[in-house]
Scaffold this motif. Sequence first.
Motif, PDB file in Angstrom:
ATOM      1  N   UNK A  10      -8.710   3.316  20.423  1.00  0.00           N
ATOM      2  CA  UNK A  10      -9.697   2.848  19.455  1.00  0.00           C
ATOM      3  C   UNK A  10     -10.914   3.777  19.508  1.00  0.00           C
ATOM      4  N   UNK A  11     -11.251   4.227  20.724  1.00  0.00           N
ATOM      5  CA  UNK A  11     -12.400   5.124  20.884  1.00  0.00           C
ATOM      6  C   UNK A  11     -12.152   6.461  20.196  1.00  0.00           C
ATOM      7  N   UNK A  15     -14.330   4.330  17.192  1.00  0.00           N
ATOM      8  CA  UNK A  15     -14.922   3.020  17.445  1.00  0.00           C
ATOM      9  C   UNK A  15     -15.065   2.823  18.951  1.00  0.00           C
ATOM     10  N   UNK A  17     -16.076   0.644  21.726  1.00  0.00           N
ATOM     11  CA  UNK A  17     -16.413  -0.761  21.947  1.00  0.00           C
ATOM     12  C   UNK A  17     -17.339  -0.944  23.153  1.00  0.00           C
ATOM     13  N   UNK A  20     -20.703  -0.856  21.596  1.00  0.00           N
ATOM     14  CA  UNK A  20     -20.931  -2.124  20.900  1.00  0.00           C
ATOM     15  C   UNK A  20     -21.321  -3.209  21.893  1.00  0.00           C
ATOM     16  N   UNK A  21     -20.655  -3.226  23.037  1.00  0.00           N
ATOM     17  CA  UNK A  21     -20.949  -4.245  24.054  1.00  0.00           C
ATOM     18  C   UNK A  21     -22.361  -4.064  24.599  1.00  0.00           C
ATOM     19  N   UNK A  24     -24.801  -5.205  22.034  1.00  0.00           N
ATOM     20  CA  UNK A  24     -24.748  -6.663  21.955  1.00  0.00           C
ATOM     21  C   UNK A  24     -25.642  -7.317  23.014  1.00  0.00           C
ATOM     22  N   UNK A 110     -24.099  -2.523   9.398  1.00  0.00           N
ATOM     23  CA  UNK A 110     -22.934  -1.659   9.201  1.00  0.00           C
ATOM     24  C   UNK A 110     -23.358  -0.256   9.573  1.00  0.00           C
ATOM     25  N   UNK A 141     -23.807  -9.532  13.353  1.00  0.00           N
ATOM     26  CA  UNK A 141     -22.638  -8.697  13.585  1.00  0.00           C
ATOM     27  C   UNK A 141     -23.069  -7.246  13.447  1.00  0.00           C
ATOM     28  N   UNK A 143     -21.162  -3.886  12.978  1.00  0.00           N
ATOM     29  CA  UNK A 143     -19.823  -3.359  12.720  1.00  0.00           C
ATOM     30  C   UNK A 143     -19.869  -1.840  12.723  1.00  0.00           C
ATOM     31  N   UNK A 144     -19.093  -1.247  13.605  1.00  0.00           N
ATOM     32  CA  UNK A 144     -18.992   0.216  13.645  1.00  0.00           C
ATOM     33  C   UNK A 144     -17.882   0.629  12.695  1.00  0.00           C
ATOM     34  N   UNK A 145     -18.268   1.240  11.585  1.00  0.00           N
ATOM     35  CA  UNK A 145     -17.292   1.554  10.553  1.00  0.00           C
ATOM     36  C   UNK A 145     -17.320   3.040  10.187  1.00  0.00           C
TER      37      UNK A 145
ATOM     38  N   UNK B  64     -21.148 -14.465  10.462  1.00  0.00           N
ATOM     39  CA  UNK B  64     -21.212 -13.338   9.535  1.00  0.00           C
ATOM     40  C   UNK B  64     -20.228 -12.280  10.007  1.00  0.00           C
ATOM     41  N   UNK B  69     -13.138  -1.419   7.740  1.00  0.00           N
ATOM     42  CA  UNK B  69     -12.586  -0.303   6.969  1.00  0.00           C
ATOM     43  C   UNK B  69     -11.250  -0.644   6.302  1.00  0.00           C
ATOM     44  N   UNK B 155     -18.853  -1.733   1.366  1.00  0.00           N
ATOM     45  CA  UNK B 155     -18.724  -2.653   2.496  1.00  0.00           C
ATOM     46  C   UNK B 155     -18.778  -4.055   1.914  1.00  0.00           C
ATOM     47  N   UNK B 196      -8.456   2.553  13.827  1.00  0.00           N
ATOM     48  CA  UNK B 196      -7.348   3.137  14.588  1.00  0.00           C
ATOM     49  C   UNK B 196      -6.076   3.218  13.738  1.00  0.00           C
ATOM     50  N   UNK B 292      -4.126  -0.863  25.353  1.00  0.00           N
ATOM     51  CA  UNK B 292      -5.039  -0.577  24.233  1.00  0.00           C
ATOM     52  C   UNK B 292      -4.655  -1.418  23.003  1.00  0.00           C
ATOM     53  N   UNK B 296      -7.099  -4.203  21.037  1.00  0.00           N
ATOM     54  CA  UNK B 296      -7.574  -3.772  19.724  1.00  0.00           C
ATOM     55  C   UNK B 296      -7.035  -4.661  18.600  1.00  0.00           C
ATOM     56  N   UNK B 350     -14.806  -5.229  23.763  1.00  0.00           N
ATOM     57  CA  UNK B 350     -16.082  -5.473  23.075  1.00  0.00           C
ATOM     58  C   UNK B 350     -16.566  -6.886  23.326  1.00  0.00           C
TER      59      UNK B 350
END
Lengths: 350, 350
Positions: A10-11, A15, A17, A20-21, A24, A110, A141, A143-145, B64, B69, B155, B196, B292, B296, B350
């Motif tokens: 995923x990385x 993305x 995570x 993101x953590x 957060x 976003x 939220x 969101x990594x997009x 929310x 993607x 988005x 991914x 993974x 994910x 995450x």
Amino acid sequence: MSKTSVKQTYASAGVDITLAAQAKKRIARLAKKTTRPEVLSGIGPFGALFEFKGYRKPVLVSSVDSVGTKTRIATALGKYDTVGIDIVNHCINDIFTCGAEPLFFLDYIGIRMAVPERVEALVTGLTQACRDAGCVLIGGETAQLPGIYHKDDYDLVGFVIGVVAKDKIITGKDITIGDMVIGLPSNGLHTNGYSLARKVLGETRAKLNVRSRELGTTIGEALLRPHLSYYRQLQPLLPSIKGLAHITGGGIVGNVPRSLPEGLAVQLDSKQWAVPPIFTLIQKKGKIDLREMYQTFNMGIGMVVICAPEKVGRIVKAVSGAKVVGEVVKQKGRARVIIDNRGYRKDKVA
Amino acid sequence: MSKTSVKQTYASAGVDITLAAQAKKRIARLAKKTTRPEVLSGIGPFGALFEFKGYRKPVLVSSVDSVGTKTRIATALGKYDTVGIDIVNHCINDIFTCGAEPLFFLDYIGIRMAVPERVEALVTGLTQACRDAGCVLIGGETAQLPGIYHKDDYDLVGFVIGVVAKDKIITGKDITIGDMVIGLPSNGLHTNGYSLARKVLGETRAKLNVRSRELGTTIGEALLRPHLSYYRQLQPLLPSIKGLAHITGGGIVGNVPRSLPEGLAVQLDSKQWAVPPIFTLIQKKGKIDLREMYQTFNMGIGMVVICAPEKVGRIVKAVSGAKVVGEVVKQKGRARVIIDNRGYRKDKVA
């Protein structure tokens, strides 16, 4: 090793995570400062819980909006801690036009990559404005997009929920001919018209850092000034108010008619309020028609209050910078906003 | 005429408010079909009004999220009417994990240009899923943000408000060792892991239109299948349910622990459920570690239900495809999800 034999994660798809953590955790710490006793759980679970009690004839009032491309100014200047104020105040002003008290707010960011420091700065702005209004930042939220958002671009969206008693909703229905129109000053573009402003003034760091004599600040500083909230100042005056219009996209022309009963219009005298120099600068540099200016920007009025003539004194005294800018008249023709004897039609606007 | 002498307008800056107004009309027409008696005014004013009455000990539950993607798959295929279903069902499942009934939904569409047909298709999906859940599409915002959104990218963000009685909130606190874990089938990726998946499978129209023997459909069809809602099926079973986990970003590993009391873990047997072929395809083509994959994707389980053993029969009978996939055990070490005797730690997700 050929490209196709590389193990995907995923990385590796862009993305992260872990980022993101981290973001957060910072958000949770900040959001906690906005809490209210009604909150049963904060950010973290699948849903945010708000105990709803003690309201008489409650009507929930909700609104959603984004900061728009004002984020690009913030990004160019590397200043991330004010656009959160913009979106919270924008949303709160919106629901306040019905007379609603804000209860809680959720944000959506976003973004291509959730750089923790940046996300934290965005949320710092959110929490500051939420605290000022007694509103809790209850959820959100990030969101990594990658693929939607490019480079340092992001979108910042806000959702607010407020409450008003059914018999206290401001609908504008009591507005009559002869009522007064009070303008509350904006401090700049607030959250609308940035695509045009960016096109006219530019959006590079160099252009934004130019100091302007007319503005008394840099162009970037003037453009980034946070959207004002009128909630705290106007809330105690609600019993004296018949109608409220938040001047956002579409300007005075697009928004005032939303608060007027059918058959009525407002007649405004632009000499009664000051147009902040940032608008004059945009108009001049972009050679923009005055009509287009009034249909795109707030032109110095962030909120319009409509009240009976005998209430004017109280409101003007209580709200800093408030000024009578016109009055309610019978609608003639299709124009519902007349500025300096020139008619503007809402249906020509968004 | 030199470039600088051209008059600027909002439209010349890329924001066509006529388009926005057209899109808005179509949205209003569609949204009206989702209305409920509590709605005091629909889309149009500054705030959306929902009369809140008849609820005992009400707690408002909000959430929310965005489709992420997955929108890029929809765009590549020119199919815009399903991602609305995704975001509504995603949000409704989220708040349903607390036992909440959805009341109303607001959407946000960030887009370069609000092509009315496309916006209408997006909102068609929203309204379909809202109607299915008895939830009203009460408001929304379509923001045209050239400079943030490029080409056909957009988005789609959703915001839901629901209600649950304070003494009926599903918190997971009654979950004990020996409780059963029921998996409800997903029909694909739902709304997570698309960055991914796109990297591995590609996202051009040509690649998405490839028919796959394993899938029995094209890759695009499998990827675009709308997020399932579990609300209607599970709602009557709430009294039999101790815990719910919506399997979104972070997969089973990241989400199940959110519904578990401290000191407990779940032990799952992957032979008990079918992993949809789209996941196997992604794993194989991307040479992705099983670990993974579990961190994910939902891997075929869209919602996890935890209940006492004696309630299993009732739930499995009532929900199509529901299967016992494991049980609640004492947590040993840091892993809170054990799949096929292999431990997974939530803090790695995450």
